[in-house]
Write a protein that holds these residues in place. Structure first.
Motif, PDB file in Angstrom:
ATOM      1  N   LYS A 168       0.831  -1.199   0.000  1.00 15.79           N
ATOM      2  CA  LYS A 168       0.000   0.000   0.000  1.00 15.79           C
ATOM      3  C   LYS A 168       0.874   1.261   0.000  1.00 15.79           C
ATOM      4  N   VAL A 169       1.945   1.233   0.773  1.00 15.44           N
ATOM      5  CA  VAL A 169       2.844   2.383   0.844  1.00 15.44           C
ATOM      6  C   VAL A 169       3.454   2.669  -0.521  1.00 15.44           C
ATOM      7  N   GLU A 170       3.856   1.628  -1.232  1.00 13.67           N
ATOM      8  CA  GLU A 170       4.526   1.799  -2.516  1.00 13.67           C
ATOM      9  C   GLU A 170       3.693   2.595  -3.513  1.00 13.67           C
ATOM     10  N   ARG A 171       2.381   2.471  -3.442  1.00 12.78           N
ATOM     11  CA  ARG A 171       1.520   3.123  -4.421  1.00 12.78           C
ATOM     12  C   ARG A 171       1.435   4.636  -4.218  1.00 12.78           C
ATOM     13  N   ARG A 172       1.997   5.133  -3.139  1.00  7.33           N
ATOM     14  CA  ARG A 172       1.810   6.549  -2.790  1.00  7.33           C
ATOM     15  C   ARG A 172       2.849   7.477  -3.404  1.00  7.33           C
ATOM     16  N   PHE A 173       3.987   6.944  -3.883  1.00  5.86           N
ATOM     17  CA  PHE A 173       5.116   7.829  -4.114  1.00  5.86           C
ATOM     18  C   PHE A 173       5.756   7.702  -5.495  1.00  5.86           C
ATOM     19  N   GLY A 174       6.107   8.866  -6.085  1.00  5.43           N
ATOM     20  CA  GLY A 174       7.034   8.959  -7.195  1.00  5.43           C
ATOM     21  C   GLY A 174       6.671   8.189  -8.435  1.00  5.43           C
ATOM     22  N   ASP A 175       7.675   8.029  -9.317  1.00  8.52           N
ATOM     23  CA  ASP A 175       7.502   7.237 -10.529  1.00  8.52           C
ATOM     24  C   ASP A 175       7.361   5.758 -10.197  1.00  8.52           C
ATOM     25  N   GLU A 176       8.039   5.325  -9.150  1.00 10.93           N
ATOM     26  CA  GLU A 176       7.896   3.954  -8.638  1.00 10.93           C
ATOM     27  C   GLU A 176       8.478   3.919  -7.234  1.00 10.93           C
ATOM     28  N   ALA A 177       8.025   2.951  -6.456  1.00  8.64           N
ATOM     29  CA  ALA A 177       8.526   2.811  -5.093  1.00  8.64           C
ATOM     30  C   ALA A 177       8.564   1.335  -4.724  1.00  8.64           C
ATOM     31  N   LEU A 178       9.439   1.003  -3.780  1.00  6.75           N
ATOM     32  CA  LEU A 178       9.622  -0.377  -3.334  1.00  6.75           C
ATOM     33  C   LEU A 178       9.916  -0.340  -1.842  1.00  6.75           C
ATOM     34  N   MET A 179       9.165  -1.118  -1.062  1.00  4.87           N
ATOM     35  CA  MET A 179       9.352  -1.143   0.387  1.00  4.87           C
ATOM     36  C   MET A 179       9.348  -2.584   0.886  1.00  4.87           C
ATOM     37  N   ARG A 180      10.334  -2.935   1.690  1.00  2.00           N
ATOM     38  CA  ARG A 180      10.398  -4.265   2.274  1.00  2.00           C
ATOM     39  C   ARG A 180      11.034  -4.210   3.665  1.00  2.00           C
ATOM     40  N   THR A 181      10.690  -5.206   4.476  1.00  2.00           N
ATOM     41  CA  THR A 181      11.278  -5.366   5.805  1.00  2.00           C
ATOM     42  C   THR A 181      12.132  -6.623   5.818  1.00  2.00           C
ATOM     43  N   MET A 182      13.295  -6.528   6.440  1.00  2.00           N
ATOM     44  CA  MET A 182      14.201  -7.662   6.592  1.00  2.00           C
ATOM     45  C   MET A 182      14.502  -7.873   8.072  1.00  2.00           C
ATOM     46  N   LEU A 183      14.630  -9.120   8.469  1.00  2.22           N
ATOM     47  CA  LEU A 183      15.025  -9.478   9.828  1.00  2.22           C
ATOM     48  C   LEU A 183      16.414 -10.100   9.765  1.00  2.22           C
ATOM     49  N   ALA A 184      17.318  -9.623  10.611  1.00  2.00           N
ATOM     50  CA  ALA A 184      18.702 -10.085  10.577  1.00  2.00           C
ATOM     51  C   ALA A 184      19.125 -10.609  11.936  1.00  2.00           C
ATOM     52  N   GLY A 185      19.748 -11.788  11.944  1.00  2.95           N
ATOM     53  CA  GLY A 185      20.266 -12.347  13.177  1.00  2.95           C
ATOM     54  C   GLY A 185      19.383 -13.435  13.745  1.00  2.95           C
ATOM     55  N   PRO A 186      19.814 -14.041  14.860  1.00  3.55           N
ATOM     56  CA  PRO A 186      19.068 -15.142  15.462  1.00  3.55           C
ATOM     57  C   PRO A 186      17.815 -14.664  16.184  1.00  3.55           C
ATOM     58  N   VAL A 187      16.829 -15.548  16.287  1.00  3.52           N
ATOM     59  CA  VAL A 187      15.594 -15.228  16.996  1.00  3.52           C
ATOM     60  C   VAL A 187      15.919 -14.836  18.432  1.00  3.52           C
ATOM     61  N   GLY A 188      15.282 -13.772  18.902  1.00  7.35           N
ATOM     62  CA  GLY A 188      15.565 -13.262  20.232  1.00  7.35           C
ATOM     63  C   GLY A 188      16.562 -12.128  20.237  1.00  7.35           C
ATOM     64  N   GLN A 189      17.354 -12.039  19.178  1.00  7.02           N
ATOM     65  CA  GLN A 189      18.330 -10.955  19.042  1.00  7.02           C
ATOM     66  C   GLN A 189      18.242 -10.325  17.656  1.00  7.02           C
ATOM     67  N   GLN A 190      17.084 -10.442  17.048  1.00  3.95           N
ATOM     68  CA  GLN A 190      16.958 -10.005  15.665  1.00  3.95           C
ATOM     69  C   GLN A 190      16.873  -8.486  15.536  1.00  3.95           C
ATOM     70  N   GLY A 191      17.578  -7.978  14.532  1.00  8.18           N
ATOM     71  CA  GLY A 191      17.413  -6.597  14.130  1.00  8.18           C
ATOM     72  C   GLY A 191      16.413  -6.532  12.991  1.00  8.18           C
ATOM     73  N   ARG A 192      15.677  -5.439  12.941  1.00  8.44           N
ATOM     74  CA  ARG A 192      14.702  -5.248  11.874  1.00  8.44           C
ATOM     75  C   ARG A 192      15.150  -4.057  11.027  1.00  8.44           C
ATOM     76  N   ILE A 193      15.132  -4.240   9.714  1.00 10.44           N
ATOM     77  CA  ILE A 193      15.512  -3.191   8.772  1.00 10.44           C
ATOM     78  C   ILE A 193      14.372  -3.051   7.771  1.00 10.44           C
ATOM     79  N   THR A 194      13.722  -1.907   7.785  1.00 12.48           N
ATOM     80  CA  THR A 194      12.654  -1.637   6.834  1.00 12.48           C
ATOM     81  C   THR A 194      13.103  -0.504   5.931  1.00 12.48           C
ATOM     82  N   THR A 195      13.094  -0.740   4.621  1.00 12.25           N
ATOM     83  CA  THR A 195      13.592   0.246   3.670  1.00 12.25           C
ATOM     84  C   THR A 195      12.530   0.588   2.637  1.00 12.25           C
ATOM     85  N   LEU A 196      12.352   1.896   2.419  1.00 10.58           N
ATOM     86  CA  LEU A 196      11.526   2.393   1.330  1.00 10.58           C
ATOM     87  C   LEU A 196      12.439   3.036   0.299  1.00 10.58           C
TER      88      LEU A 196
END
Length: 224
Positions: free
Chosen positions: A147-175
């Motif tokens: 839904k977010v992607e449809r709001r912006f510019g000529d094109e947009a791409l947004m995804r979330t990534m989880l890095a590391g072991p469960v319990g110590q995971q970092g979250r990275i969300t990029t638009l």
């Protein structure tokens, strides 16, 4: 992925001819912009939080390994960055604006789309550690990236990534937002908290406000 130490001029309009053909710094949000949208608990860092190039990555096949490293180490012709952190240091937000040669931004966005569509997971090599990165299915992501992607510019791409072991995971969300040959990168970094907990609520609120302010500044729209 973007680098630089921007100096912003809050009083200038990003939609002016100077901003569109000149300094990319004018297309970056500022601390004044954040205060205006209720993000007073975020302060601008003295320098961007991730100056280093991404570490080597390994995908499920040699072809996807090559694609991962190509996409995440893509170099723009011109780029500037800034970073913000909240008062308890639980959320870091990186903002970058870049300008590429004619057609190069389209090709880069295409590479990034392939990464997220073809690589559900990969590993990063940091020293002697192998850290697993997993892409969150958009259908399971509460930030509703499609839904977010449809709001912006000529094109947009947004995804979330989880890095590391469960319990110590970092979250990275990029638009990523492309406007012609220019691109905005807006990245949120935090630890994964308890579902529905105060940390998750703070992140959701911050993301909502940044997703309004940063693309607006980049696209020459009113901020706030």
């Amino acid at each position: 992925m973007t680098k630089g130490n921007p100096v912003s001029t809050p009083g200038d309009s990003p939609s002016s001819p100077t901003a569109r053909s000149g300094d990319l710094e004018l297309l970056l949000i500022t601390a004044a912009d954040l205060a205006g949208v209720g993000l007073d608990d975020f302060a601008e860092l003295a320098s961007p939080s991730s100056d280093e190039d991404p570490p080597p990555m390994t995908g499920p096949t040699p072809e996807l390994t090559a694609l991962l490293n190509k996409a995440f180490t893509d170099k723009a012709g011109r780029e500037v960055r800034t970073s913000f952190m909240n008062t308890d240091s639980s959320i870091v937000v990186d903002v970058g604006v870049s300008e590429r040669a004619a057609g190069a931004a389209v090709a880069w966005m295409s590479d990034m789309r392939q990464v997220y569509s073809q690589c559900a997971a990969w590993t990063m090599s940091i020293g002697d550690q192998e850290i697993t990165v997993r892409v969150v299915d958009p259908a399971d992501d509460p930030s509703e990236p499609l839904k977010v992607e449809r709001r912006f510019g000529d094109e947009a791409l947004m995804r979330t990534m989880l890095a590391g072991p469960v319990g110590q995971q970092g979250r990275i969300t990029t638009l990523l937002v492309r406007d012609g040959d220019r691109a905005l990168e807006l990245t949120f970094r935090s630890l994964v908290g308890e579902p529905g907990g105060p940390g998750e609520t703070r992140l959701a609120t911050a993301m909502s406000k940044f997703l309004g302010a940063a693309p607006a500044r980049f696209l020459g729209l009113p901020v706030g």
